[in-house]
Design a protein around this motif. Structure first.
Motif, PDB file in Angstrom:
ATOM      1  N   THR A  13       0.836  -1.199   0.000  1.00  0.00           N
ATOM      2  CA  THR A  13       0.000   0.000   0.000  1.00  0.00           C
ATOM      3  C   THR A  13       0.871   1.249   0.000  1.00  0.00           C
ATOM      4  O   THR A  13       2.031   1.202   0.439  1.00  0.00           O
ATOM      5  CB  THR A  13      -0.930   0.017   1.235  1.00  0.00           C
ATOM      6  OG1 THR A  13      -1.697   1.227   1.244  1.00  0.00           O
ATOM      7  CG2 THR A  13      -0.135  -0.067   2.534  1.00  0.00           C
ATOM      8  N   ASN A  15      -0.365   4.048   1.497  1.00  0.00           N
ATOM      9  CA  ASN A  15      -0.864   4.819   2.638  1.00  0.00           C
ATOM     10  C   ASN A  15       0.090   4.684   3.829  1.00  0.00           C
ATOM     11  O   ASN A  15       0.264   3.587   4.358  1.00  0.00           O
ATOM     12  CB  ASN A  15      -2.261   4.312   3.016  1.00  0.00           C
ATOM     13  CG  ASN A  15      -2.935   5.190   4.057  1.00  0.00           C
ATOM     14  OD1 ASN A  15      -2.314   5.591   5.029  1.00  0.00           O
ATOM     15  ND2 ASN A  15      -4.219   5.462   3.859  1.00  0.00           N
ATOM     16  N   PRO A  16       0.722   5.797   4.292  1.00  0.00           N
ATOM     17  CA  PRO A  16       1.701   5.725   5.393  1.00  0.00           C
ATOM     18  C   PRO A  16       1.111   5.170   6.690  1.00  0.00           C
ATOM     19  O   PRO A  16       1.797   4.425   7.409  1.00  0.00           O
ATOM     20  CB  PRO A  16       2.134   7.187   5.576  1.00  0.00           C
ATOM     21  CG  PRO A  16       1.807   7.854   4.283  1.00  0.00           C
ATOM     22  CD  PRO A  16       0.578   7.169   3.782  1.00  0.00           C
ATOM     23  N   ASP A  17      -0.124   5.530   7.006  1.00  0.00           N
ATOM     24  CA  ASP A  17      -0.744   5.049   8.246  1.00  0.00           C
ATOM     25  C   ASP A  17      -0.979   3.534   8.192  1.00  0.00           C
ATOM     26  O   ASP A  17      -0.724   2.819   9.169  1.00  0.00           O
ATOM     27  CB  ASP A  17      -2.073   5.772   8.496  1.00  0.00           C
ATOM     28  CG  ASP A  17      -1.877   7.255   8.763  1.00  0.00           C
ATOM     29  OD1 ASP A  17      -0.835   7.616   9.345  1.00  0.00           O
ATOM     30  OD2 ASP A  17      -2.758   8.058   8.385  1.00  0.00           O
ATOM     31  N   VAL A  18      -1.455   3.075   7.064  1.00  0.00           N
ATOM     32  CA  VAL A  18      -1.676   1.634   6.897  1.00  0.00           C
ATOM     33  C   VAL A  18      -0.340   0.889   6.925  1.00  0.00           C
ATOM     34  O   VAL A  18      -0.238  -0.210   7.489  1.00  0.00           O
ATOM     35  CB  VAL A  18      -2.420   1.341   5.577  1.00  0.00           C
ATOM     36  CG1 VAL A  18      -2.565  -0.163   5.364  1.00  0.00           C
ATOM     37  CG2 VAL A  18      -3.789   2.003   5.578  1.00  0.00           C
ATOM     38  N   GLN A  19       0.701   1.500   6.356  1.00  0.00           N
ATOM     39  CA  GLN A  19       2.027   0.885   6.359  1.00  0.00           C
ATOM     40  C   GLN A  19       2.539   0.661   7.781  1.00  0.00           C
ATOM     41  O   GLN A  19       3.126  -0.382   8.090  1.00  0.00           O
ATOM     42  CB  GLN A  19       3.021   1.757   5.582  1.00  0.00           C
ATOM     43  CG  GLN A  19       2.826   1.698   4.077  1.00  0.00           C
ATOM     44  CD  GLN A  19       3.817   2.582   3.334  1.00  0.00           C
ATOM     45  OE1 GLN A  19       4.542   3.375   3.946  1.00  0.00           O
ATOM     46  NE2 GLN A  19       3.844   2.454   2.021  1.00  0.00           N
ATOM     47  N   LYS A  20       2.293   1.627   8.666  1.00  0.00           N
ATOM     48  CA  LYS A  20       2.742   1.500  10.063  1.00  0.00           C
ATOM     49  C   LYS A  20       2.008   0.372  10.780  1.00  0.00           C
ATOM     50  O   LYS A  20       2.602  -0.389  11.552  1.00  0.00           O
ATOM     51  CB  LYS A  20       2.538   2.828  10.799  1.00  0.00           C
ATOM     52  CG  LYS A  20       3.468   3.939  10.344  1.00  0.00           C
ATOM     53  CD  LYS A  20       3.121   5.268  10.991  1.00  0.00           C
ATOM     54  CE  LYS A  20       4.005   6.389  10.438  1.00  0.00           C
ATOM     55  NZ  LYS A  20       3.610   7.718  10.978  1.00  0.00           N
ATOM     56  N   VAL A  21       0.705   0.266  10.506  1.00  0.00           N
ATOM     57  CA  VAL A  21      -0.085  -0.821  11.109  1.00  0.00           C
ATOM     58  C   VAL A  21       0.404  -2.176  10.602  1.00  0.00           C
ATOM     59  O   VAL A  21       0.606  -3.114  11.395  1.00  0.00           O
ATOM     60  CB  VAL A  21      -1.594  -0.644  10.795  1.00  0.00           C
ATOM     61  CG1 VAL A  21      -2.379  -1.856  11.279  1.00  0.00           C
ATOM     62  CG2 VAL A  21      -2.131   0.626  11.444  1.00  0.00           C
ATOM     63  N   GLU A  83      10.697   5.059   2.323  1.00  0.00           N
ATOM     64  CA  GLU A  83       9.966   5.771   1.268  1.00  0.00           C
ATOM     65  C   GLU A  83      10.252   5.157  -0.095  1.00  0.00           C
ATOM     66  O   GLU A  83       9.346   4.944  -0.896  1.00  0.00           O
ATOM     67  CB  GLU A  83      10.385   7.253   1.267  1.00  0.00           C
ATOM     68  CG  GLU A  83       9.514   8.105   0.361  1.00  0.00           C
ATOM     69  CD  GLU A  83       9.805   9.591   0.523  1.00  0.00           C
ATOM     70  OE1 GLU A  83       9.558  10.334  -0.439  1.00  0.00           O
ATOM     71  OE2 GLU A  83      10.275  10.009   1.606  1.00  0.00           O
TER      72      GLU A  83
END
Length: 305
Positions: A13, A15-21, A83
Motif C-alpha cells: 500500500t 498509505n503511510p498510516d496503513v504501512q505503520k499498522v 519511502e
C-alpha cells in the motif's frame, strides 16, 4: 541486453498510516513464525519420544517454513518503513531463486510426508523397513535436490530475459509474472512455461496428495477405534497444511500471464500466514508433540517433572 540495475517495489500500500499498522502486524507474525518453527525443531531434536520418521520430516518442514518466510518477510517489513522500496537486480534474482527453491523443497517434503503416512497406516508391518533412517535421509536429500532443480530452471530462463527500461514492480516481492511484464521481449511462451513448471506441478502433486489421503481414510475401516482416531487426527493436520500451501500456489501460477490486485493478499498468505500456522496445526492436534514440549519447557525451567 539489460539496462536495469534495480527494481522499484510498490509494496502492499502507499498509505503511510496503513504501512505503520502492517509493519507492527507483520513483525509480530514473523516473530511468531520463527519462534513456533524453532520450538518444533528443538522439541523434536531433543525428545527421544519423537524419533519416528513423521517427526523427522516435520522438523525439516519447520526449518523450510522458517527459511521460506525469511527470504521475503524481512525485506517486506523493512520496506514498510522506507519511502523508496528498491531491490538490486541481483538481489531480485536471489530472492526469486530462494522463494522457488524453498517452495519446491516444501512441495516435495509434503509429498514425502504423505507417503510416510500411507505406509504407516496402510502397510504397518513393513513401515520400519520401508521408512528406515537411510530411506528418510535419501527422501529429504531428494526434496532438497528437487527444489534446487525447480528453482534453477526458473532462474536460468528469467535471468536471460532483456529488461530495457521499466523497472517498477507492482508487488512487495520479486516474483515471476510481475517480472515477465517488465521484460521488453515477447514472454507469452515463457508464461506458459511458468504455468507448466509451477502451476501444473502444484496441481498434479496436490491431486496426488489428496488421492493418497482418500486411500488412507478408506483403509482406516480395518483399524480399531483408537487407531482410527489417532490416524484421522494426524491426517487432518497434514491435509490442512497441504490445502493451505497448494491452493494459493495453484491460484498464482496455474493461469495465463496476468496479474490481479488480490495477488498481493495471496502472496502475504503463503509467505507470512501459512508458515506461522503450520506449527500450530501440527502441535494442537498432536498429543505426543504437546507432551514433548511440556517436558522441554519443564527442563528449561529446571523442573524435571
Amino acid at each position: 541486453m539489460n539496462n536495469v540495475t534495480e527494481f522499484i517495489l510498490l509494496g502492499l500500500t502507499q498509505n503511510p498510516d496503513v504501512q505503520k499498522v502492517l509493519f507492527a502486524v507483520f513483525t509480530v507474525i514473523y516473530f511468531l513464525t520463527m519462534a513456533g518453527n524453532l520450538l518444533i525443531i528443538v522439541t523434536i531434536t531433543t525428545s527421544r519420544a519423537l524419533d519416528a520418521p513423521m517427526y523427522f520430516f516435520l522438523s525439516f518442514l519447520s526449518f523450510i517454513d522458517g527459511c521460506c518466510s525469511s527470504t521475503m518477510a524481512p525485506k517486506m517489513i523493512f520496506d514498510l518503513l522506507t519511502e523508496k522500496k528498491s531491490i538490486s537486480f541481483s538481489g531480485c534474482m536471489t530472492q526469486l531463486f530462494a522463494e522457488h527453491f524453498f517452495g519446491g523443497v516444501e512441495i516435495i517434503l509434503l509429498t514425502v510426508m504423505a507417503y510416510d503416512r500411507y505406509v504407516a497406516i496402510c502397510q504397518p508391518l513393513h513401515y520400519m523397513i520401508a521408512m528406515n533412517r537411510r530411506v528418510c535421509g535419501l527422501l529429504v536429500a531428494m526434496a532438497w535436490a528437487g527444489g534446487f532443480l525447480h528453482a534453477l530452471i526458473q532462474i536460468l530462463f528469467i535471468v536471460w530475459l532483456p529488461f530495457c527500461g521499466p523497472n517498477v514492480i507492482d508487488h512487495f516481492i520479486c516474483d515471476l509474472f510481475p517480472l515477465l511484464k517488465l521484460s521488453c521481449s515477447d514472454t507469452h511462451i515463457f508464461g506458459f512455461f511458468v504455468a507448466a513448471n509451477s502451476g501444473l506441478m502444484c496441481m498434479l502433486i496436490f491431486s496426488i496428495l489428496i488421492t493418497s489421503y482418500v486411500l488412507i481414510l478408506c483403509s482406516l475401516r480395518t483399524h480399531n477405534t483408537e487407531g482410527q482416531r489417532k490416524a484421522l487426527s494426524t491426517c487432518a493436520s497434514h491435509v490442512t497444511v497441504v490445502v493451505l500451501f497448494f491452493i494459493p500456489c495453484i491460484f498464482v501460477y496455474l493461469r495465463p500471464m496476468i496479474t490481479f490486485p488480490i495477488d498481493k493478499a495471496v502472496a502475504v498468505f503463503y509467505t507470512m500466514v501459512t508458515p506461522m500456522l503450520n506449527p500450530l496445526i501440527y502441535t494442537l492436534r498432536n498429543s505426543e508433540v504437546k507432551n514433548a514440549m511440556r517436558k522441554l519447557w519443564s527442563q528449561i525451567l529446571g523442573n524435571p517433572g
